[in-house]
Write a protein that holds these residues in place. Structure first.
Motif, PDB file in Angstrom:
ATOM      1  N   ALA A 120       0.839  -1.204   0.000  1.00  0.00           N
ATOM      2  CA  ALA A 120       0.000   0.000   0.000  1.00  0.00           C
ATOM      3  C   ALA A 120       0.876   1.258   0.000  1.00  0.00           C
ATOM      4  O   ALA A 120       2.036   1.227   0.421  1.00  0.00           O
ATOM      5  N   ILE A 121       0.297   2.353  -0.496  1.00  0.00           N
ATOM      6  CA  ILE A 121       0.976   3.644  -0.523  1.00  0.00           C
ATOM      7  C   ILE A 121       0.141   4.654   0.253  1.00  0.00           C
ATOM      8  O   ILE A 121      -1.075   4.738   0.067  1.00  0.00           O
ATOM      9  N   MET A 122       0.785   5.418   1.115  1.00  0.00           N
ATOM     10  CA  MET A 122       0.143   6.556   1.771  1.00  0.00           C
ATOM     11  C   MET A 122       0.849   7.816   1.284  1.00  0.00           C
ATOM     12  O   MET A 122       2.072   7.932   1.388  1.00  0.00           O
ATOM     13  N   ALA A 123       0.087   8.747   0.734  1.00  0.00           N
ATOM     14  CA  ALA A 123       0.655   9.996   0.219  1.00  0.00           C
ATOM     15  C   ALA A 123      -0.087  11.182   0.807  1.00  0.00           C
ATOM     16  O   ALA A 123      -1.271  11.080   1.149  1.00  0.00           O
ATOM     17  N   ILE A 124       0.614  12.297   0.937  1.00  0.00           N
ATOM     18  CA  ILE A 124      -0.007  13.523   1.447  1.00  0.00           C
ATOM     19  C   ILE A 124       0.201  14.650   0.438  1.00  0.00           C
ATOM     20  O   ILE A 124       1.198  14.697  -0.280  1.00  0.00           O
ATOM     21  N   PHE A 125      -0.759  15.558   0.413  1.00  0.00           N
ATOM     22  CA  PHE A 125      -0.733  16.704  -0.493  1.00  0.00           C
ATOM     23  C   PHE A 125      -1.006  17.950   0.347  1.00  0.00           C
ATOM     24  O   PHE A 125      -2.044  18.042   0.990  1.00  0.00           O
ATOM     25  N   GLY A 126      -0.043  18.883   0.355  1.00  0.00           N
ATOM     26  CA  GLY A 126      -0.195  20.084   1.173  1.00  0.00           C
ATOM     27  C   GLY A 126       0.807  20.166   2.295  1.00  0.00           C
ATOM     28  O   GLY A 126       0.713  21.027   3.166  1.00  0.00           O
ATOM     29  N   ALA A 127       1.808  19.301   2.301  1.00  0.00           N
ATOM     30  CA  ALA A 127       2.899  19.334   3.286  1.00  0.00           C
ATOM     31  C   ALA A 127       4.101  18.633   2.654  1.00  0.00           C
ATOM     32  O   ALA A 127       3.923  17.687   1.883  1.00  0.00           O
ATOM     33  N   PRO A 128       5.301  19.076   2.958  1.00  0.00           N
ATOM     34  CA  PRO A 128       5.645  20.168   3.872  1.00  0.00           C
ATOM     35  C   PRO A 128       5.344  21.559   3.319  1.00  0.00           C
ATOM     36  O   PRO A 128       5.242  22.509   4.076  1.00  0.00           O
ATOM     37  N   VAL A 168      -8.180   3.259  -4.517  1.00  0.00           N
ATOM     38  CA  VAL A 168      -7.633   4.524  -4.012  1.00  0.00           C
ATOM     39  C   VAL A 168      -8.703   5.259  -3.216  1.00  0.00           C
ATOM     40  O   VAL A 168      -9.834   5.431  -3.680  1.00  0.00           O
ATOM     41  N   GLY A 169      -8.344   5.686  -2.004  1.00  0.00           N
ATOM     42  CA  GLY A 169      -9.229   6.490  -1.168  1.00  0.00           C
ATOM     43  C   GLY A 169      -8.596   7.830  -0.864  1.00  0.00           C
ATOM     44  O   GLY A 169      -7.389   7.900  -0.580  1.00  0.00           O
ATOM     45  N   VAL A 170      -9.376   8.907  -0.932  1.00  0.00           N
ATOM     46  CA  VAL A 170      -8.855  10.265  -0.707  1.00  0.00           C
ATOM     47  C   VAL A 170      -9.754  11.005   0.276  1.00  0.00           C
ATOM     48  O   VAL A 170     -10.979  11.001   0.141  1.00  0.00           O
ATOM     49  N   ASP A 171      -9.133  11.649   1.268  1.00  0.00           N
ATOM     50  CA  ASP A 171      -9.875  12.494   2.210  1.00  0.00           C
ATOM     51  C   ASP A 171      -9.137  13.813   2.361  1.00  0.00           C
ATOM     52  O   ASP A 171      -7.946  13.928   2.015  1.00  0.00           O
ATOM     53  N   TYR A 172      -9.852  14.813   2.885  1.00  0.00           N
ATOM     54  CA  TYR A 172      -9.273  16.142   3.100  1.00  0.00           C
ATOM     55  C   TYR A 172      -9.733  16.672   4.448  1.00  0.00           C
ATOM     56  O   TYR A 172     -10.916  16.551   4.802  1.00  0.00           O
ATOM     57  N   GLY A 173      -8.804  17.239   5.223  1.00  0.00           N
ATOM     58  CA  GLY A 173      -9.172  17.830   6.501  1.00  0.00           C
ATOM     59  C   GLY A 173      -7.947  18.182   7.314  1.00  0.00           C
ATOM     60  O   GLY A 173      -6.805  18.067   6.862  1.00  0.00           O
ATOM     61  N   ARG A 174      -8.185  18.601   8.550  1.00  0.00           N
ATOM     62  CA  ARG A 174      -7.099  19.042   9.426  1.00  0.00           C
ATOM     63  C   ARG A 174      -6.433  17.844  10.096  1.00  0.00           C
ATOM     64  O   ARG A 174      -7.105  16.970  10.636  1.00  0.00           O
ATOM     65  N   VAL A 175      -5.106  17.845  10.057  1.00  0.00           N
ATOM     66  CA  VAL A 175      -4.306  16.789  10.673  1.00  0.00           C
ATOM     67  C   VAL A 175      -3.103  17.435  11.360  1.00  0.00           C
ATOM     68  O   VAL A 175      -2.823  18.620  11.169  1.00  0.00           O
ATOM     69  N   THR A 176      -2.403  16.648  12.156  1.00  0.00           N
ATOM     70  CA  THR A 176      -1.135  17.086  12.739  1.00  0.00           C
ATOM     71  C   THR A 176      -0.014  16.578  11.848  1.00  0.00           C
ATOM     72  O   THR A 176       0.063  15.390  11.548  1.00  0.00           O
ATOM     73  N   VAL A 177       0.855  17.486  11.420  1.00  0.00           N
ATOM     74  CA  VAL A 177       1.941  17.117  10.524  1.00  0.00           C
ATOM     75  C   VAL A 177       3.271  17.534  11.136  1.00  0.00           C
ATOM     76  O   VAL A 177       3.393  18.596  11.743  1.00  0.00           O
ATOM     77  N   GLY A 178       4.272  16.671  11.004  1.00  0.00           N
ATOM     78  CA  GLY A 178       5.590  16.981  11.542  1.00  0.00           C
ATOM     79  C   GLY A 178       6.411  15.726  11.704  1.00  0.00           C
ATOM     80  O   GLY A 178       6.006  14.635  11.301  1.00  0.00           O
ATOM     81  N   ASN A 179       7.587  15.866  12.315  1.00  0.00           N
ATOM     82  CA  ASN A 179       8.445  14.726  12.597  1.00  0.00           C
ATOM     83  C   ASN A 179       7.945  14.035  13.856  1.00  0.00           C
ATOM     84  O   ASN A 179       7.935  14.625  14.941  1.00  0.00           O
ATOM     85  N   ILE A 180       7.539  12.790  13.713  1.00  0.00           N
ATOM     86  CA  ILE A 180       6.941  12.054  14.811  1.00  0.00           C
ATOM     87  C   ILE A 180       7.713  10.750  15.004  1.00  0.00           C
ATOM     88  O   ILE A 180       7.996  10.032  14.036  1.00  0.00           O
ATOM     89  N   GLY A 181       8.056  10.445  16.243  1.00  0.00           N
ATOM     90  CA  GLY A 181       8.777   9.219  16.536  1.00  0.00           C
ATOM     91  C   GLY A 181       9.673   9.379  17.738  1.00  0.00           C
ATOM     92  O   GLY A 181       9.367  10.139  18.661  1.00  0.00           O
ATOM     93  N   SER A 182      10.798   8.674  17.742  1.00  0.00           N
ATOM     94  CA  SER A 182      11.745   8.729  18.847  1.00  0.00           C
ATOM     95  C   SER A 182      13.077   9.259  18.340  1.00  0.00           C
ATOM     96  O   SER A 182      13.250   9.518  17.147  1.00  0.00           O
ATOM     97  N   GLU A 183      14.042   9.422  19.253  1.00  0.00           N
ATOM     98  CA  GLU A 183      15.357   9.904  18.850  1.00  0.00           C
ATOM     99  C   GLU A 183      16.032   8.921  17.899  1.00  0.00           C
ATOM    100  O   GLU A 183      16.834   9.306  17.051  1.00  0.00           O
ATOM    101  N   GLN A 184      15.719   7.622  18.052  1.00  0.00           N
ATOM    102  CA  GLN A 184      16.330   6.609  17.195  1.00  0.00           C
ATOM    103  C   GLN A 184      15.692   6.550  15.812  1.00  0.00           C
ATOM    104  O   GLN A 184      16.356   6.269  14.829  1.00  0.00           O
ATOM    105  N   LYS A 185      14.389   6.815  15.721  1.00  0.00           N
ATOM    106  CA  LYS A 185      13.678   6.694  14.433  1.00  0.00           C
ATOM    107  C   LYS A 185      12.564   7.714  14.377  1.00  0.00           C
ATOM    108  O   LYS A 185      11.644   7.693  15.191  1.00  0.00           O
ATOM    109  N   MET A 186      12.661   8.627  13.437  1.00  0.00           N
ATOM    110  CA  MET A 186      11.635   9.645  13.245  1.00  0.00           C
ATOM    111  C   MET A 186      11.147   9.618  11.810  1.00  0.00           C
ATOM    112  O   MET A 186      11.911   9.353  10.883  1.00  0.00           O
ATOM    113  N   ASP A 187       9.852   9.911  11.633  1.00  0.00           N
ATOM    114  CA  ASP A 187       9.268  10.002  10.304  1.00  0.00           C
ATOM    115  C   ASP A 187       8.545  11.338  10.170  1.00  0.00           C
ATOM    116  O   ASP A 187       7.873  11.791  11.107  1.00  0.00           O
TER     117      ASP A 187
END
Length: 243
Positions: A120-128, A168-187
């Motif tokens: 599966a693929i997860m893609a975002i539009f509007g960030a960064p 393919v499914g598409v939604d639009y709305g407010r989300v939290t975006v940024g680097n999320i994870g731990s010091e060892q692994k962040m996405d």
């Protein structure tokens, strides 16, 4: 004697300064090489805009922000059945060809591949980077992915392999975006209810036998540029009301 002593002092000072300059130049060269190495390693996995933002403001990249954007999920139908009788080399070759085509479409429409989840693929539009037309670009990507799927299936058939079917499914709305994870692994990723809804819409493509499903919030932002039709009102898992 005073003059000779002054010359000696000046020579020592210049020698120290020279050593400092050499040390600074060495550190600068090492730092530049390290930055280039980081860029070369991560540019295939992380959007270039994210890398630029990281080097411009490393501390700012560690915090998240709330933003309205579009999320796209796609998945290959029956991939487990497809792969169970094939060797790993053929599976990897087919997936690389498939992902390459899909990612090109997403990037051409100003999207970012957030992650691969198996097939599966997860893609975002509007960030960064902010994109006021992210919903439209996500839908254009969905159509482009279908066009590329047809090309990919012809490539598969030329090699005597089974073609893919995707949803393919598409939604639009407010989300939290940024680097999320731990010091060892962040996405660099997005989290929130809209991510869940986009994933559920992708799953519902199997139920309604439609290759593309979008939410009502996406349809509103399309501004009649894409013909749509009402499919159903559904209460997906994790939601108290139908959408």
């Amino acid at each position: 004697g005073d003059l000779a002593d002054s010359f000696n002092s000046m020579t020592r000072a210049l020698q120290f300064a020279y050593e400092d300059i050499k040390s600074y130049a060495l550190r600068a060269a090492v730092s530049q090489k390290r930055e280039m190495k980081i860029r070369n390693v991560f540019q295939k996995y992380v959007p270039n805009q994210v890398i630029e933002q990281f080097f411009a403001a490393p501390d700012a990249m560690l915090s998240g922000e709330e933003r309205a954007l579009a999320i796209l999920f796609s998945d290959i139908r029956g991939f487990t059945t497809f792969s169970e009788n094939l060797n790993s080399q053929i599976i990897v070759e087919s997936l690389n060809q498939y992902f390459g085509r899909m990612v090109d479409v997403i990037m051409k429409n100003e999207g970012v591949v957030d992650k691969y989840i198996g097939d599966a693929i997860m893609a975002i539009f509007g960030a960064p980077l902010v994109d006021e037309d992210s919903a439209y670009h996500a839908v254009l990507s969905a159509f482009g992915m279908m066009e590329q799927l047809a090309e990919f299936n012809r490539w598969q058939q030329d090699r005597g392999r089974q073609g893919f079917k995707i949803g393919v499914g598409v939604d639009y709305g407010r989300v939290t975006v940024g680097n999320i994870g731990s010091e060892q692994k962040m996405d660099y990723t997005v989290i929130g209810d809209r991510v869940n809804l986009a994933s559920r819409l992708e799953g519902l493509t199997k139920t309604y036998r439609e290759p593309i499903l979008i939410s009502e919030s996406v349809r509103r932002h399309l501004k009649n540029r894409v013909p749509c039709r009402m499919v159903d009102r559904v209460q997906v898992a994790g939601r108290s009301r139908g959408v």
